[in-house]
Design a protein around this motif. Structure first.
Motif, PDB file in Angstrom:
ATOM      1  N   GLY A  67      -9.493  19.254   9.654  1.00 55.31           N
ATOM      2  CA  GLY A  67      -9.316  20.696   9.495  1.00 55.31           C
ATOM      3  C   GLY A  67     -10.238  21.516  10.401  1.00 55.31           C
ATOM      4  N   PHE A  68      -9.643  22.460  11.087  1.00 53.65           N
ATOM      5  CA  PHE A  68     -10.374  23.327  12.015  1.00 53.65           C
ATOM      6  C   PHE A  68     -11.462  24.122  11.289  1.00 53.65           C
ATOM      7  CE2 PHE A  68     -10.488  27.470  14.314  1.00 53.65           C
ATOM      8  CZ  PHE A  68     -10.997  27.021  15.514  1.00 53.65           C
ATOM      9  N   LEU A  69     -11.084  24.798  10.217  1.00 54.45           N
ATOM     10  CA  LEU A  69     -12.059  25.606   9.476  1.00 54.45           C
ATOM     11  C   LEU A  69     -13.113  24.736   8.799  1.00 54.45           C
ATOM     12  CD1 LEU A  69      -9.786  28.396   7.961  1.00 54.45           C
ATOM     13  CD2 LEU A  69     -11.310  28.522   9.942  1.00 54.45           C
ATOM     14  N   ARG A  70     -12.716  23.575   8.328  1.00 51.22           N
ATOM     15  CA  ARG A  70     -13.674  22.644   7.722  1.00 51.22           C
ATOM     16  C   ARG A  70     -14.732  22.240   8.748  1.00 51.22           C
ATOM     17  NH1 ARG A  70     -12.240  16.562   5.519  1.00 51.22           N
ATOM     18  NH2 ARG A  70     -14.379  15.971   5.033  1.00 51.22           N
ATOM     19  N   PHE A  71     -14.279  21.903   9.954  1.00 48.99           N
ATOM     20  CA  PHE A  71     -15.195  21.515  11.019  1.00 48.99           C
ATOM     21  C   PHE A  71     -16.165  22.651  11.327  1.00 48.99           C
ATOM     22  CE2 PHE A  71     -16.469  21.218  15.460  1.00 48.99           C
ATOM     23  CZ  PHE A  71     -16.854  19.885  15.579  1.00 48.99           C
ATOM     24  N   LEU A  72     -15.646  23.866  11.447  1.00 49.80           N
ATOM     25  CA  LEU A  72     -16.495  25.014  11.773  1.00 49.80           C
ATOM     26  C   LEU A  72     -17.516  25.290  10.676  1.00 49.80           C
ATOM     27  CD1 LEU A  72     -13.966  27.517  13.394  1.00 49.80           C
ATOM     28  CD2 LEU A  72     -15.605  26.004  14.534  1.00 49.80           C
ATOM     29  N   LYS A  73     -17.104  25.175   9.422  1.00 46.63           N
ATOM     30  CA  LYS A  73     -18.043  25.400   8.315  1.00 46.63           C
ATOM     31  C   LYS A  73     -19.138  24.346   8.306  1.00 46.63           C
ATOM     32  CE  LYS A  73     -14.866  27.828   5.269  1.00 46.63           C
ATOM     33  NZ  LYS A  73     -14.060  27.772   4.041  1.00 46.63           N
ATOM     34  N   GLU A  74     -18.766  23.094   8.521  1.00 44.86           N
ATOM     35  CA  GLU A  74     -19.760  22.016   8.552  1.00 44.86           C
ATOM     36  C   GLU A  74     -20.717  22.192   9.733  1.00 44.86           C
ATOM     37  OE1 GLU A  74     -17.403  18.471   8.709  1.00 44.86           O
ATOM     38  OE2 GLU A  74     -16.880  18.558   6.580  1.00 44.86           O
ATOM     39  N   LEU A  75     -20.169  22.545  10.885  1.00 44.93           N
ATOM     40  CA  LEU A  75     -21.001  22.762  12.065  1.00 44.93           C
ATOM     41  C   LEU A  75     -21.963  23.922  11.830  1.00 44.93           C
ATOM     42  CD1 LEU A  75     -21.720  22.136  15.022  1.00 44.93           C
ATOM     43  CD2 LEU A  75     -19.884  23.727  15.682  1.00 44.93           C
ATOM     44  N   ASP A  76     -21.456  24.991  11.258  1.00 42.12           N
ATOM     45  CA  ASP A  76     -22.298  26.151  10.970  1.00 42.12           C
ATOM     46  C   ASP A  76     -23.441  25.774  10.033  1.00 42.12           C
ATOM     47  OD1 ASP A  76     -22.880  29.042  11.092  1.00 42.12           O
ATOM     48  OD2 ASP A  76     -22.311  28.994   8.971  1.00 42.12           O
ATOM     49  N   ALA A  77     -23.143  24.985   9.015  1.00 44.10           N
ATOM     50  CA  ALA A  77     -24.183  24.563   8.070  1.00 44.10           C
ATOM     51  C   ALA A  77     -25.249  23.721   8.771  1.00 44.10           C
ATOM     52  CB  ALA A  77     -23.554  23.777   6.913  1.00 44.10           C
ATOM     53  N   GLU A  78     -24.831  22.813   9.659  1.00 42.38           N
ATOM     54  CA  GLU A  78     -25.793  21.979  10.381  1.00 42.38           C
ATOM     55  C   GLU A  78     -26.660  22.814  11.316  1.00 42.38           C
ATOM     56  OE1 GLU A  78     -24.284  18.335  12.161  1.00 42.38           O
ATOM     57  OE2 GLU A  78     -22.665  18.313  10.688  1.00 42.38           O
ATOM     58  N   LEU A  79     -26.059  23.771  11.992  1.00 42.20           N
ATOM     59  CA  LEU A  79     -26.813  24.617  12.914  1.00 42.20           C
ATOM     60  C   LEU A  79     -27.790  25.516  12.170  1.00 42.20           C
ATOM     61  CD1 LEU A  79     -24.047  25.613  15.497  1.00 42.20           C
ATOM     62  CD2 LEU A  79     -25.677  23.710  15.595  1.00 42.20           C
ATOM     63  N   ARG A  80     -27.387  26.013  11.016  1.00 43.63           N
ATOM     64  CA  ARG A  80     -28.294  26.836  10.209  1.00 43.63           C
ATOM     65  C   ARG A  80     -29.476  26.003   9.706  1.00 43.63           C
ATOM     66  NH1 ARG A  80     -26.416  31.902   8.855  1.00 43.63           N
ATOM     67  NH2 ARG A  80     -24.237  32.257   9.397  1.00 43.63           N
ATOM     68  N   ARG A  81     -29.201  24.747   9.328  1.00 40.38           N
ATOM     69  CA  ARG A  81     -30.277  23.844   8.898  1.00 40.38           C
ATOM     70  C   ARG A  81     -31.269  23.628  10.036  1.00 40.38           C
ATOM     71  NH1 ARG A  81     -26.870  21.052   5.845  1.00 40.38           N
ATOM     72  NH2 ARG A  81     -26.177  19.701   7.510  1.00 40.38           N
ATOM     73  N   LEU A  82     -30.748  23.427  11.236  1.00 36.96           N
ATOM     74  CA  LEU A  82     -31.613  23.244  12.402  1.00 36.96           C
ATOM     75  C   LEU A  82     -32.465  24.488  12.637  1.00 36.96           C
ATOM     76  CD1 LEU A  82     -32.484  21.696  14.987  1.00 36.96           C
ATOM     77  CD2 LEU A  82     -30.580  22.835  16.130  1.00 36.96           C
TER      78      LEU A  82
END
Length: 118
Positions: A67-82
């Protein structure tokens, strides 16, 4: 605008794309067939030599059945953690206190006392 091609954020993005492909047990050549591209085109994207635009990312994820939106949400969460980790002070290191400002020549003269001729 900051350059992002060699940033940590882009590295996380590319790593996420590669891991997703590998989790599907696909080689770069397999994904290339699904995308209608060459294996070297997939390699160039995964290594950061070529950038994906938003439509290319959507096609890539569709080929991987993700899922496109799923990927973006997961990526956003990882980048925010970083970002949160980068902003936190390092453990065990106390912040340096501001040292006293350097004394000017005039204040040194006053601290030394009156000048006298001998």
């Amino acid at each position: 605008m900051a350059k992002t091609l060699h940033s940590r954020h882009n590295k996380i993005f590319l790593d996420k794309l590669r891991k997703l492909r590998e989790s599907r047990n696909l080689r770069q050549a397999d994904l290339a067939l699904l995308l209608g591209r060459t294996q070297s085109a997939v390699s160039h994207v995964e290594s950061g030599q070529t950038r994906l635009d938003i439509i290319g990312l959507r096609d890539w994820l569709e080929a991987l059945d993700y899922g496109f939106l799923r990927f973006l949400k997961e990526l956003d969460a990882e980048l925010r953690r970083l970002d949160a980790l980068r902003l936190r002070p390092k453990a065990g290191k106390a912040r340096k206190r501001a040292s006293r400002p350097a004394l000017s020549r005039v204040s040194l003269l006053f601290q030394a006392g009156p000048l006298t001729d001998k």
